[in-house]
Design a protein around this motif. Structure first.
Motif, PDB file in Angstrom:
ATOM      1  N   TYR A   4      92.134 -49.686  -0.104  1.00  0.00           N
ATOM      2  CA  TYR A   4      91.413 -49.373  -1.334  1.00  0.00           C
ATOM      3  C   TYR A   4      90.740 -50.661  -1.788  1.00  0.00           C
ATOM      4  CZ  TYR A   4      93.852 -44.941  -1.622  1.00  0.00           C
ATOM      5  OH  TYR A   4      94.315 -43.675  -1.365  1.00  0.00           O
ATOM      6  N   GLY A  25     101.756 -44.267   0.202  1.00  0.00           N
ATOM      7  CA  GLY A  25     101.238 -44.980  -0.963  1.00  0.00           C
ATOM      8  C   GLY A  25     101.981 -46.260  -1.285  1.00  0.00           C
ATOM      9  N   GLN A  77      84.948 -46.627  -4.694  1.00  0.00           N
ATOM     10  CA  GLN A  77      84.381 -45.700  -5.676  1.00  0.00           C
ATOM     11  C   GLN A  77      82.983 -46.148  -6.102  1.00  0.00           C
ATOM     12  OE1 GLN A  77      87.787 -45.673  -8.494  1.00  0.00           O
ATOM     13  NE2 GLN A  77      87.948 -43.505  -8.018  1.00  0.00           N
ATOM     14  N   LEU A 140      99.894 -38.132  -0.584  1.00  0.00           N
ATOM     15  CA  LEU A 140      99.814 -38.965  -1.781  1.00  0.00           C
ATOM     16  C   LEU A 140      98.580 -38.600  -2.593  1.00  0.00           C
ATOM     17  CD1 LEU A 140      97.736 -41.868  -1.512  1.00  0.00           C
ATOM     18  CD2 LEU A 140      99.054 -41.782   0.576  1.00  0.00           C
ATOM     19  N   ASP A 141      98.595 -39.006  -3.864  1.00  0.00           N
ATOM     20  CA  ASP A 141      97.420 -38.841  -4.720  1.00  0.00           C
ATOM     21  C   ASP A 141      96.387 -39.839  -4.212  1.00  0.00           C
ATOM     22  OD1 ASP A 141      95.463 -38.999  -6.693  1.00  0.00           O
ATOM     23  OD2 ASP A 141      96.883 -38.920  -8.354  1.00  0.00           O
ATOM     24  N   ILE A 143      93.506 -40.817  -5.042  1.00  0.00           N
ATOM     25  CA  ILE A 143      92.728 -41.630  -5.977  1.00  0.00           C
ATOM     26  C   ILE A 143      93.597 -42.628  -6.748  1.00  0.00           C
ATOM     27  CG2 ILE A 143      91.303 -41.495  -8.080  1.00  0.00           C
ATOM     28  CD1 ILE A 143      89.806 -40.596  -5.647  1.00  0.00           C
ATOM     29  N   GLU A 144      94.870 -42.325  -6.942  1.00  0.00           N
ATOM     30  CA  GLU A 144      95.750 -43.122  -7.806  1.00  0.00           C
ATOM     31  C   GLU A 144      95.788 -44.617  -7.492  1.00  0.00           C
ATOM     32  OE1 GLU A 144      99.304 -45.250  -8.795  1.00  0.00           O
ATOM     33  OE2 GLU A 144      98.980 -44.392  -6.800  1.00  0.00           O
ATOM     34  N   PRO A 145      95.770 -45.046  -6.222  1.00  0.00           N
ATOM     35  CA  PRO A 145      95.805 -46.496  -5.975  1.00  0.00           C
ATOM     36  C   PRO A 145      94.649 -47.284  -6.616  1.00  0.00           C
ATOM     37  CG  PRO A 145      96.462 -45.331  -4.007  1.00  0.00           C
ATOM     38  CD  PRO A 145      95.957 -44.290  -4.980  1.00  0.00           C
ATOM     39  N   ASP A 147      93.726 -46.910  -9.647  1.00  0.00           N
ATOM     40  CA  ASP A 147      94.255 -47.258 -10.967  1.00  0.00           C
ATOM     41  C   ASP A 147      95.154 -48.492 -10.882  1.00  0.00           C
ATOM     42  OD1 ASP A 147      92.979 -45.048 -12.097  1.00  0.00           O
ATOM     43  OD2 ASP A 147      94.745 -43.763 -11.897  1.00  0.00           O
ATOM     44  N   ARG A 148      95.941 -48.566  -9.831  1.00  0.00           N
ATOM     45  CA  ARG A 148      96.823 -49.728  -9.650  1.00  0.00           C
ATOM     46  C   ARG A 148      96.009 -51.005  -9.507  1.00  0.00           C
ATOM     47  NH1 ARG A 148     100.812 -48.276  -4.817  1.00  0.00           N
ATOM     48  NH2 ARG A 148     100.185 -46.100  -4.761  1.00  0.00           N
ATOM     49  N   ARG A 151      94.482 -52.036 -12.903  1.00  0.00           N
ATOM     50  CA  ARG A 151      95.483 -52.626 -13.795  1.00  0.00           C
ATOM     51  C   ARG A 151      95.879 -54.028 -13.320  1.00  0.00           C
ATOM     52  NH1 ARG A 151      98.119 -47.632 -13.349  1.00  0.00           N
ATOM     53  NH2 ARG A 151      99.997 -48.642 -12.575  1.00  0.00           N
TER      54      ARG A 151
END
Length: 162
Positions: A4, A25, A77, A140-141, A143-145, A147-148, A151
């Motif tokens: 990612y 993930g 993205q 796994l989700d 897209i979620e990584p 967000d990690r 942050r």
């Protein structure tokens, strides 16, 4: 492994992060760039090309060179980061739509979401990469990584201000 890659402009600080995760993930590797704050002269000289230059040429390509665990593919993205055939832009669509593949784009349905996969301009959809993304998304989700990474990059910028 899947990578990612995110490059952000956080209050005039340009910073990027690359997170490599396994099929569940779990992080395997994380690299980030030091925040870059362009000078006023650089802003003048580079004009509208400054962000592209910093984000793509300096930060993203630098991060990819530094990683030790080479992923099967890299998700982004931001369309300006589609500079390699193994990089795919992933977008969650606001509603379910019919699956299709044409030119450098594919739309696939996962659970209750439709996602658009965009490959580098001038390349065709790589069916094996599309299938790998579907396989990862089943575990796994997908897209979620991102967000990690965001942050973590915010944390890096904040911790340098102290």
């Amino acid at each position: 492994m899947i990578g990612y890659l995110s490059v952000l402009n956080l209050e005039r600080k340009h910073i990027g992060g690359m997170l490599i995760v396994n099929e569940y993930g779990i992080p395997v590797e994380f690299k980030y760039s030091e925040p870059i704050t362009p000078t006023k002269l650089q802003e003048i000289i580079y004009g509208n090309s400054l962000e592209y230059y910093l984000h793509t040429e300096i930060i993203a390509k630098g991060l990819i060179q530094k990683i030790e665990n080479k992923p099967e593919l890299i998700l982004v993205q931001d369309p300006t980061l589609l500079f390699d055939k193994n990089i795919v832009m992933i977008t969650i669509l606001p509603q379910m739509v019919q699956e299709k593949k044409e030119n450098n784009e594919a739309i696939v349905n996962l659970n209750t979401k439709s996602i658009r996969l965009t490959f580098q301009e001038g390349t065709k959809c790589d069916d094996s990469i599309v299938q790998k993304i579907i396989d990862y998304a089943s575990k796994l989700d997908i897209i979620e990584p991102f967000d990690r990474i965001e942050r973590a990059l915010e944390y890096v910028c904040e911790s340098q201000e102290r």
